[in-house]
Design an enzyme around this catalytic site. Structure first.
Site, short mmCIF file in Angstrom:
data_model
loop_
_atom_site.label_atom_id
_atom_site.label_comp_id
_atom_site.label_asym_id
_atom_site.label_seq_id
_atom_site.Cartn_x
_atom_site.Cartn_y
_atom_site.Cartn_z
N GLU A 108 0.83 -1.22 0.00
CA GLU A 108 0.00 0.00 0.00
C GLU A 108 0.86 1.27 0.00
OE1 GLU A 108 -3.00 -0.33 -0.67
OE2 GLU A 108 -3.79 -2.18 0.22
N HIS A 131 -2.99 2.00 7.98
CA HIS A 131 -4.06 1.25 7.31
C HIS A 131 -4.27 -0.03 8.11
CE1 HIS A 131 -6.34 -1.30 4.74
NE2 HIS A 131 -5.31 -2.11 4.50
N HIS A 133 -7.58 -3.24 9.40
CA HIS A 133 -8.84 -3.92 9.04
C HIS A 133 -9.75 -4.04 10.27
CE1 HIS A 133 -6.24 -6.23 5.77
NE2 HIS A 133 -6.38 -4.96 5.50
N HIS A 203 -12.88 -3.57 2.96
CA HIS A 203 -11.44 -3.84 3.11
C HIS A 203 -10.91 -3.33 4.45
CE1 HIS A 203 -7.11 -3.38 1.28
NE2 HIS A 203 -7.10 -3.81 2.53
P1 13P Z 1 1.11 -5.52 3.05
O1 13P Z 1 1.53 -6.78 3.75
O2 13P Z 1 1.73 -5.40 1.67
O3 13P Z 1 1.38 -4.30 3.91
O4 13P Z 1 -0.46 -5.59 2.76
C1 13P Z 1 -1.39 -5.69 3.82
C2 13P Z 1 -2.69 -5.05 3.50
O5 13P Z 1 -3.49 -4.86 4.40
C3 13P Z 1 -3.02 -4.66 2.10
O6 13P Z 1 -4.15 -3.87 2.04
ZN ZN Z 2 -5.45 -4.04 3.80
#
Ligand code: 13P
Ligand code: ZN
Length: 256
Positions: A108, A131, A133, A203
């Protein structure tokens, strides 16, 4: 620098403990450009790598970034085995890795760097981008009715007063877009003009903050509201939510 690395590691631990970081889910970056004089002395340990977009305001800058495929729980326990520091080259379109190991940055990275490029001039006190989840917020993004602009913001604000107080701009929404894409980065940037936290439909979320703890807390207060909403629904009723009068009173009292 040590304090920043320790704090990012601490927040990576929070993401794992919250259940928001399955496998390698999520990523964190922090603008380390204030340490450029010291970091300029370190030779590159990778070839120049294309970012995939242009971030001219970051040329010559430095970023601490979690590695792609790396697990947040191990970022906590062994930070520099799972993160790297990158230098943005003068063209603003490539970077090199300078520390500590040749660990490739998160997939990302386009979003992280495009957001930092924006923060540099528009919200310069914000140095961290996360970022992750968060379960209940992502679940809510599966309901189309919540994806219209500011519907979810008002619902989440109305669950508990603190959410509006500590996330006064609410939650921007980016319609589902391929993870890791430049398109996702650009759509995220569009939302950041108005919000400090942005939902990626089905996401996760992206948050900015002065440091990693503040960015984390912005997500945490929103997700707390999502949990209250879920629990009320699970108890068999639709939560009433604070009234418009109560929300307006709060807005005035806290100068929001
Ligand atoms: P990475 O392991 O590349 O950081 O990806 C994790 C992720 O949450 C992608 O949206
Ligand atoms: Zn992600």
């Amino acid at each position: 620098m040590k304090h920043i690395i320790e704090q990012v590691a601490q927040v990576a631990g929070y993401l794992w403990q919250k259940g928001w970081a399955e496998r390698n889910g999520g990523n964190i970056s922090y603008n380390m450009s204030e340490f450029a004089p010291a970091l300029n002395e370190i030779p590159a340990i990778s070839e120049p790598i294309a970012i995939g977009l242009s971030v001219p305001k970051l040329a010559g800058g430095y970023f601490l970034v979690t590695g792609t495929g790396r697990r947040m729980r191990y970022v906590e326990s062994a930070p520099m085995d799972n993160m790297s520091i990158i230098r943005i080259l003068p063209d603003g379109q490539h970077y090199v890795i300078v520390a500590e190991k040749d660990i490739r940055p998160t997939s990302e990275l386009p979003t992280h760097l495009l957001v930092h490029n924006f923060l540099q001039t528009e919200k310069p006190s914000n140095k961290a981008v996360i970022h992750t989840h968060p379960i209940e917020l992502v679940a809510m993004s599966h309901n189309r009715a919540f994806l219209t602009k500011d519907v979810l913001t008002h619902l989440l604000w109305s669950m508990i007063p603190e959410t509006r107080a500590f996330c006064p701009k609410g939650l921007g929404i980016v319609p589902y877009t391929l993870p890791g894409s430049v398109e996702l980065a650009q759509k995220t940037l569009d939302e950041l003009h108005d919000y400090d936290v942005v939902m990626w439909e089905k996401h996760g979320v992206v948050a900015v903050g002065p440091d990693a703890v503040e960015a984390f807390d912005r997500i945490d207060v929103l997700n707390k509201s999502a949990q209250i909403y879920r629990d009320a629904r699970a108890m068999g009723f639709i939560p009433e939510g604070m009234s418009t009068d109560q929300m307006n009173e709060l807005k005035q009292a806290f100068n929001l």
